[in-house]
Scaffold this motif. Structure first.
Motif, short mmCIF file in Angstrom:
data_model
loop_
_atom_site.label_atom_id
_atom_site.label_comp_id
_atom_site.label_asym_id
_atom_site.label_seq_id
_atom_site.Cartn_x
_atom_site.Cartn_y
_atom_site.Cartn_z
N ASN A 191 19.12 -30.18 9.88
CA ASN A 191 19.43 -30.49 11.28
C ASN A 191 18.29 -30.08 12.21
O ASN A 191 18.53 -29.55 13.30
CB ASN A 191 20.73 -29.81 11.71
CG ASN A 191 21.92 -30.28 10.91
OD1 ASN A 191 22.01 -31.45 10.53
ND2 ASN A 191 22.85 -29.37 10.63
N ASN A 192 17.08 -30.30 11.74
CA ASN A 192 15.86 -29.93 12.47
C ASN A 192 15.73 -28.43 12.67
O ASN A 192 14.99 -27.97 13.54
CB ASN A 192 15.73 -30.65 13.81
CG ASN A 192 14.31 -30.60 14.35
OD1 ASN A 192 13.34 -30.62 13.58
ND2 ASN A 192 14.16 -30.50 15.67
N HIS A 193 16.45 -27.66 11.89
CA HIS A 193 16.32 -26.20 11.92
C HIS A 193 15.51 -25.76 10.72
O HIS A 193 15.82 -26.10 9.58
CB HIS A 193 17.69 -25.52 11.89
CG HIS A 193 18.48 -25.73 13.14
ND1 HIS A 193 19.83 -25.44 13.23
CD2 HIS A 193 18.11 -26.21 14.37
CE1 HIS A 193 20.26 -25.72 14.44
NE2 HIS A 193 19.24 -26.18 15.15
N CYS A 194 14.48 -24.96 10.98
CA CYS A 194 13.61 -24.45 9.92
C CYS A 194 14.40 -23.53 9.00
O CYS A 194 15.18 -22.68 9.45
CB CYS A 194 12.45 -23.70 10.55
SG CYS A 194 11.26 -23.02 9.37
N GLN A 195 14.21 -23.70 7.70
CA GLN A 195 14.88 -22.86 6.71
C GLN A 195 13.83 -22.00 6.00
O GLN A 195 12.71 -22.44 5.75
CB GLN A 195 15.62 -23.70 5.68
CG GLN A 195 16.65 -24.64 6.28
CD GLN A 195 17.79 -23.90 6.98
OE1 GLN A 195 18.54 -23.16 6.34
NE2 GLN A 195 17.92 -24.10 8.29
N TYR A 196 14.21 -20.77 5.69
CA TYR A 196 13.31 -19.85 4.97
C TYR A 196 13.94 -19.51 3.63
O TYR A 196 15.14 -19.69 3.40
CB TYR A 196 13.08 -18.57 5.78
CG TYR A 196 14.21 -17.58 5.60
CD1 TYR A 196 14.10 -16.52 4.71
CD2 TYR A 196 15.42 -17.73 6.30
CE1 TYR A 196 15.15 -15.63 4.52
CE2 TYR A 196 16.47 -16.86 6.11
CZ TYR A 196 16.33 -15.81 5.22
OH TYR A 196 17.39 -14.95 5.02
N ARG A 197 13.13 -18.96 2.74
CA ARG A 197 13.62 -18.47 1.45
C ARG A 197 12.67 -17.38 0.97
O ARG A 197 11.47 -17.60 0.87
CB ARG A 197 13.67 -19.61 0.44
CG ARG A 197 14.23 -19.22 -0.93
CD ARG A 197 14.24 -20.43 -1.87
NE ARG A 197 14.73 -20.08 -3.20
CZ ARG A 197 16.01 -20.08 -3.56
NH1 ARG A 197 16.92 -20.44 -2.68
NH2 ARG A 197 16.39 -19.75 -4.78
N VAL A 198 13.20 -16.20 0.70
CA VAL A 198 12.37 -15.12 0.19
C VAL A 198 13.03 -14.50 -1.03
O VAL A 198 14.26 -14.42 -1.11
CB VAL A 198 12.13 -14.01 1.25
CG1 VAL A 198 11.37 -14.55 2.44
CG2 VAL A 198 13.44 -13.39 1.70
N PRO A 199 12.25 -14.09 -2.02
CA PRO A 199 12.83 -13.47 -3.22
C PRO A 199 13.35 -12.08 -2.92
O PRO A 199 12.85 -11.38 -2.03
CB PRO A 199 11.65 -13.41 -4.19
CG PRO A 199 10.44 -13.36 -3.31
CD PRO A 199 10.78 -14.19 -2.11
N ILE A 200 14.39 -11.69 -3.63
CA ILE A 200 14.88 -10.31 -3.62
C ILE A 200 14.34 -9.66 -4.89
O ILE A 200 14.80 -9.97 -5.99
CB ILE A 200 16.42 -10.25 -3.57
CG1 ILE A 200 16.93 -10.87 -2.27
CG2 ILE A 200 16.90 -8.81 -3.70
CD1 ILE A 200 18.43 -10.90 -2.14
N PRO A 201 13.34 -8.80 -4.75
CA PRO A 201 12.61 -8.29 -5.93
C PRO A 201 13.47 -7.56 -6.94
O PRO A 201 13.08 -7.39 -8.07
CB PRO A 201 11.57 -7.35 -5.33
CG PRO A 201 11.44 -7.78 -3.92
CD PRO A 201 12.79 -8.28 -3.52
N SER A 202 14.65 -7.09 -6.54
CA SER A 202 15.44 -6.28 -7.46
C SER A 202 16.23 -7.08 -8.47
O SER A 202 17.02 -6.53 -9.21
CB SER A 202 16.42 -5.42 -6.64
OG SER A 202 15.72 -4.62 -5.73
N SER A 203 16.03 -8.40 -8.50
CA SER A 203 16.76 -9.23 -9.45
C SER A 203 15.83 -9.81 -10.48
O SER A 203 14.80 -10.38 -10.14
CB SER A 203 17.48 -10.36 -8.73
OG SER A 203 17.98 -11.30 -9.67
N PRO A 204 16.16 -9.73 -11.76
CA PRO A 204 15.30 -10.29 -12.80
C PRO A 204 15.21 -11.80 -12.72
O PRO A 204 14.27 -12.40 -13.22
CB PRO A 204 15.97 -9.83 -14.10
CG PRO A 204 17.40 -9.58 -13.73
CD PRO A 204 17.38 -9.09 -12.32
N SER A 205 16.19 -12.46 -12.10
CA SER A 205 16.17 -13.91 -11.98
C SER A 205 15.56 -14.36 -10.67
O SER A 205 15.65 -15.52 -10.30
CB SER A 205 17.59 -14.45 -12.09
OG SER A 205 18.41 -13.91 -11.07
N LEU A 206 14.92 -13.42 -9.94
CA LEU A 206 14.31 -13.72 -8.65
C LEU A 206 15.31 -14.36 -7.70
O LEU A 206 15.04 -15.38 -7.08
CB LEU A 206 13.08 -14.62 -8.81
CG LEU A 206 11.82 -13.90 -9.29
CD1 LEU A 206 10.66 -14.88 -9.35
CD2 LEU A 206 11.44 -12.76 -8.36
#
Length: 465
Positions: A191-206
């Motif tokens: 909807n024209n809103h920027c989306q982000y995604r960052v890894p959570i380092p504490s998970s082996p599956s990233l």
């Protein structure tokens, strides 16, 4: 060096931190599991999960280290990272993903809307107080967001809800801030809103935190009169759900990223605070908080009590702050380790607990430490901590002094709390001498670590909290 083994009082003796000697904005800094932590005073404290075991903490710590190594190995800078990630690789249980005793602060986000008696909307300056983890090895700040059905929904008054903030803006997909996220952190456009995604380092599956990238007001001050800043951050709609790997515990709201990328708090506030920050993590047994400072005296050499070393960066991974460790001394005697062993440098990290050393350096340190602790009964290894002791019956233990020698003739003598961890030598080994070391927060505690990012230096000041 004497180390008392008697248990300390669990009570917090007060929430007033030692005031740092800087002119920047500052807030108290707490240990997440400490007696002065906001989590300890939470109404949910009685329902909190029991503290994680040492095995759980070490598993999580290794996952954090693995994440840093993966980032560096993918940078194509000739950094050696072994395919053998380390001795602790099995998945960590979800309930301890973020329960490590990490440094946390409280900030205020937004300016809450409230309905006036006449039914109209009015804005009040104060937003919602959130507890966030300080992270020097990540770039994108983010908090968990409560998405209400309407601006008047009050089902979660302690959660940040963008719909209830008069000053929140979802950033557009074609905005410069969205483009700044780059391929590493930018998600889809919704909807024209920027989306982000960052890894959570504490998970082996990233596992990752993801949602809308937006902006709002951030108040970061022990003195609210210092005002609020415009702040870009991720409004997390989806981490791994509670009970899945990667989930946050219910006492922290997100991550305050302090890395070297353009999205971090440090970079966002550089024009105001001059690309400088510092923190002091209190000792495990401390019943008073430490502090976090944004800005202030950017040049550590200008302040009394600092030892200063150059701050190094990776050209392709600007997130990480690096220093050059040259030698280690035990009881004033420098270990016989060739300086080239430390050539890969050491990443400074506020969230990794146990310092990682090149194997050659670690083995020499371990031998010197064990020879000076020969009068004490040895105990079985704990995870990747292989030099442990049984101090049953002992009241005081003489712990050898350890000092780290950095480039620039900077000698950092560790606090006794940074030498023993759960009655084990608080260092461990990388799998290869060519891998970068990591200077963890166990070794950093009680000292102020001042990052003069703009000036390219790091200062260490002992006994700061």
């Amino acid at each position: 060096m004497q180390s008392s083994l008697k248990p300390q009082s669990a009570a917090c003796s007060g929430h007033s931190a030692v005031i740092p000697p800087h002119k920047g904005t500052w807030v108290p800094l707490y240990r997440h599991l400490g007696p002065c932590s906001p989590a300890a005073a939470s109404t949910c404290a009685a329902k909190a999960r029991p503290p994680p075991s040492l095995a759980d903490l070490l598993r999580q710590d290794q996952l954090r280290v693995d994440h840093i190594n993966r980032r560096l190995s993918s940078s194509s800078e000739g950094i050696r990272v072994s395919k053998q990630a380390g001795p602790v690789k099995e998945p960590v249980r979800s309930e301890v993903i973020h329960l490590h005793d990490q440094p946390v602060i409280q900030v205020t986000i937004g300016s809450e809307r409230k309905t006036s008696a006449g039914g109209g909307q009015q804005s009040q300056a104060a937003g919602v107080v959130q507890t966030v983890v300080l992270d020097t090895a990540s770039d994108v700040p983010w908090v968990q967001c409560h998405l209400s059905a309407s601006a008047t929904d009050i089902t979660s008054s302690s959660s940040y809800d963008p719909a209830r903030s008069a000053t929140y803006t979802a950033l557009a997909c074609n905005s410069a801030a969205c483009a700044e996220l780059g391929r590493l952190y930018r998600g889809a456009c919704v909807n024209n809103h920027c989306q982000y995604r960052v890894p959570i380092p504490s998970s082996p599956s990233l596992s990752s935190s993801s949602g809308t990238y937006g902006s709002d007001l951030l108040a970061l001050a022990a003195d609210p009169a210092n005002g609020a800043l415009s702040f870009k951050f991720g409004c997390s709609h989806a981490e791994a759900k509670q009970g899945e790997e990667g989930s946050l515990d219910n006492a922290t709201a997100g991550v305050m990223a302090l890395g070297g990328g353009p999205e971090s708090l440090v970079s966002q506030t550089a024009a105001t605070y001059g690309s400088a920050f510092s923190y002091c993590i209190p000792a495990t047994e401390s019943r008073q908080p430490g502090f976090f400072v944004l800005g202030g005296s950017g040049d550590p050499s200008a302040g009394a009590g600092y030892v200063v070393t150059p701050l190094l960066r990776y050209a392709r991974v600007p997130t990480f702050y690096r220093v050059r460790l040259l030698a280690i001394a035990v009881d004033g005697q420098q270990l016989n380790v060739t300086p080239s062993v430390f050539a890969a440098g050491s990443v400074l990290d506020s969230r990794t607990a146990i310092t990682r050393l090149p194997p050659t350096a670690y083995q020499t340190l371990r031998e010197a430490f064990r020879s000076r602790m020969a009068m004490y009964r040895e105990a079985p290894p704990q995870g990747n901590l292989d030099t442990c002791y049984d101090f049953t019956g002992a009241f005081l233990v003489m712990v050898p002094r350890i000092a780290l020698l950095f480039d620039g003739n900077a000698v950092v003598a560790l606090d006794r709390q940074g030498i023993l961890f759960h009655d084990c030598l608080a260092f461990t080994s990388n799998s290869d001498d060519r891998m970068p070391g990591i200077l963890g927060n166990v070794q950093q505690q009680t000292m102020e670590v001042l990052y003069n990012v703009g000036g390219g230096s790091v200062g260490f000041r002992r006994g700061a909290c």
